[in-house]
Design a protein around this motif. Structure first.
Motif, mmCIF file in Angstrom:
data_model
loop_
_atom_site.group_PDB
_atom_site.id
_atom_site.type_symbol
_atom_site.label_atom_id
_atom_site.label_comp_id
_atom_site.label_asym_id
_atom_site.label_seq_id
_atom_site.Cartn_x
_atom_site.Cartn_y
_atom_site.Cartn_z
ATOM 1 N N SER A 1 0.826 -1.205 0.000
ATOM 2 C CA SER A 1 0.000 0.000 0.000
ATOM 3 C C SER A 1 0.862 1.256 0.000
ATOM 4 C CB SER A 1 -0.919 0.006 1.230
ATOM 5 O OG SER A 1 -1.690 1.187 1.284
ATOM 6 N N SER B 1 -8.628 2.902 0.564
ATOM 7 C CA SER B 1 -8.009 1.603 0.264
ATOM 8 C C SER B 1 -6.600 1.487 0.826
ATOM 9 C CB SER B 1 -7.971 1.376 -1.257
ATOM 10 O OG SER B 1 -7.106 2.322 -1.892
ATOM 11 N N GLU C 1 -3.864 0.611 3.218
ATOM 12 C CA GLU C 1 -3.808 -0.317 4.351
ATOM 13 C C GLU C 1 -2.769 0.107 5.378
ATOM 14 O OE1 GLU C 1 -5.044 -4.598 2.907
ATOM 15 O OE2 GLU C 1 -3.441 -3.818 1.615
ATOM 16 N N LYS D 1 -6.668 -0.439 12.567
ATOM 17 C CA LYS D 1 -6.304 -1.135 11.342
ATOM 18 C C LYS D 1 -7.014 -0.450 10.187
ATOM 19 C CE LYS D 1 -6.107 -5.703 9.160
ATOM 20 N NZ LYS D 1 -6.452 -7.147 9.296
ATOM 21 N N GLY E 1 -7.898 0.436 5.917
ATOM 22 C CA GLY E 1 -8.163 -0.194 4.629
ATOM 23 C C GLY E 1 -9.644 -0.312 4.333
ATOM 24 N N ARG F 1 -7.080 -5.634 -2.342
ATOM 25 C CA ARG F 1 -5.719 -5.708 -2.878
ATOM 26 C C ARG F 1 -5.636 -5.219 -4.321
ATOM 27 N NH1 ARG F 1 -2.164 -8.392 0.616
ATOM 28 N NH2 ARG F 1 -2.914 -7.712 2.663
ATOM 29 N N GLN G 1 -4.038 -1.679 -4.900
ATOM 30 C CA GLN G 1 -2.642 -1.402 -4.567
ATOM 31 C C GLN G 1 -1.769 -1.342 -5.814
ATOM 32 O OE1 GLN G 1 -2.674 -0.454 -1.601
ATOM 33 N NE2 GLN G 1 -4.595 -1.453 -1.039
#
Length: 330
Positions: free
Chosen positions: A62, A156, A158, A281, A283, A290, A293
């Motif tokens: 990320s 998005s 992370e 956390k 994202g 994913r 990324q």
């Protein structure tokens, strides 16, 4: 007046870039020192660098995507986003000036050169205008699927590495600047009519831009540094409270939308106050997180998903039209 005002704003913005970057660096460094000092018990220079630049963050896919995205967006900003934002604000401001001036038969500012009190009131009102404008658009980004597909680019990430602040799709940036032209643009137009000429608005408007960037600490709040302002949190949104907005914890969904001021969230019931040491956390909970990324995922994937929303909406409209009408006998 309109083109002259827009040209002056663009020129002033280019002149303050170096100053803003310098202040950004000093703020980020100071925040890292403060966060390290209150977090780590046994301190050393090596431990400080490990804390400020943890390998699991810096080397994360990320973070790599953030760097690539930031570099490519630097090529877009000077030619599209900054001129577009200035143009919309200037256009609405000029239209407001002309409309109110015509209604009230006012052709020039009612006062002489702006004094200190006028400058302070202008700065405060413009900061409030920009902030409520951002808050409203930000809430819309989370509640309308069409806008959310673009805003997901920002969420998005992370890991948070500072330049994550610029992890915003160019179309999202452009639409945000169009919206910014409404409330701030009207305020600029009113000020140009009652107290300020275009040169003063250009100069003091840049002051508003710089003050806002300094106070909101946009780079710092997109890091892992849990910076709080203490009692000032009731007015200014601290970095840690904004980090909550990026959390994937369901308790944090649709919370802390503010940009600079925290009282909008308190006023509209969207505030969440985290524990001082609460770990977060970041994202998306989407299965395809994913996919965001990479440059394809950050630039193209949101447009494809937006297109899907438009296609489904269009298809539903066609289905409604195609349904046989209920014709009961008269």
């Amino acid at each position: 007046m309109f083109f002259e005002f827009a040209r002056m704003i663009v020129e002033k913005l280019s002149n303050v870039n170096l100053v803003t970057l310098g202040l950004l660096f000093l703020t980020a460094l100071g925040s890292a020192v403060v966060a390290y000092w209150r977090t780590v018990e046994h301190k050393s220079l090596r431990d400080f660098f490990d804390f400020a630049f943890p390998a699991e963050v810096i080397l994360h896919p990320s973070a790599r995507a953030d760097v690539l995205f930031w570099v490519t967006k630097r090529a877009i900003m000077p030619f599209l986003l900054i001129p577009a934002g200035v143009t919309f604000v200037a256009a609405v401001g000029y239209g407001t000036h002309q409309a109110i001036g015509w209604l009230l038969d006012i052709q020039a500012p009612l006062d002489g050169p702006a004094g200190p009190v006028t400058i302070v009131i202008f700065t405060a009102t413009m900061l409030i205008a920009y902030d409520i404008s951002y808050y409203l658009y930000h809430v819309a980004q989370h509640h309308f699927p069409f806008l959310w597909e673009l805003h997901k680019v920002h969420h998005s990430a992370e890991v948070m590495v500072g330049i994550t602040k610029d992890r915003v799709h160019p179309l999202d940036d452009l639409m945000n600047r169009i919206w910014d032209g409404v409330i701030p643009g009207i305020c600029f137009g009113i000020w140009s009519l009652i107290a300020l000429d275009p040169v003063e608005i250009a100069i003091f408007g840049i002051n508003v831009y710089v003050i806002r960037n300094i106070l909101m600490m946009d780079f710092v709040r997109h890091t892992h540094f849990k910076i709080s302002f203490g009692r000032l949190n009731n007015i200014i949104l601290c970095p840690h409270w904004h980090q909550v907005h990026h959390s994937i914890d369901p308790r944090h969904y649709d919370k802390n939308f503010g940009l600079l001021f925290s009282f909008w969230d308190r006023l509209f019931g969207t505030q969440f106050v985290p524990d001082p040491d609460e770990d977060l956390k970041f994202g998306l909970i989407d299965r395809d997180v994913r996919d965001y990324q990479s440059l394809f995922g950050l630039y193209i994937l949101p447009l494809k998903k937006m297109g899907g929303h438009v296609a489904r909406l269009f298809q539903r409209r066609l289905d409604v039209i195609a349904q046989p009408q209920d014709r009961s006998p008269s």
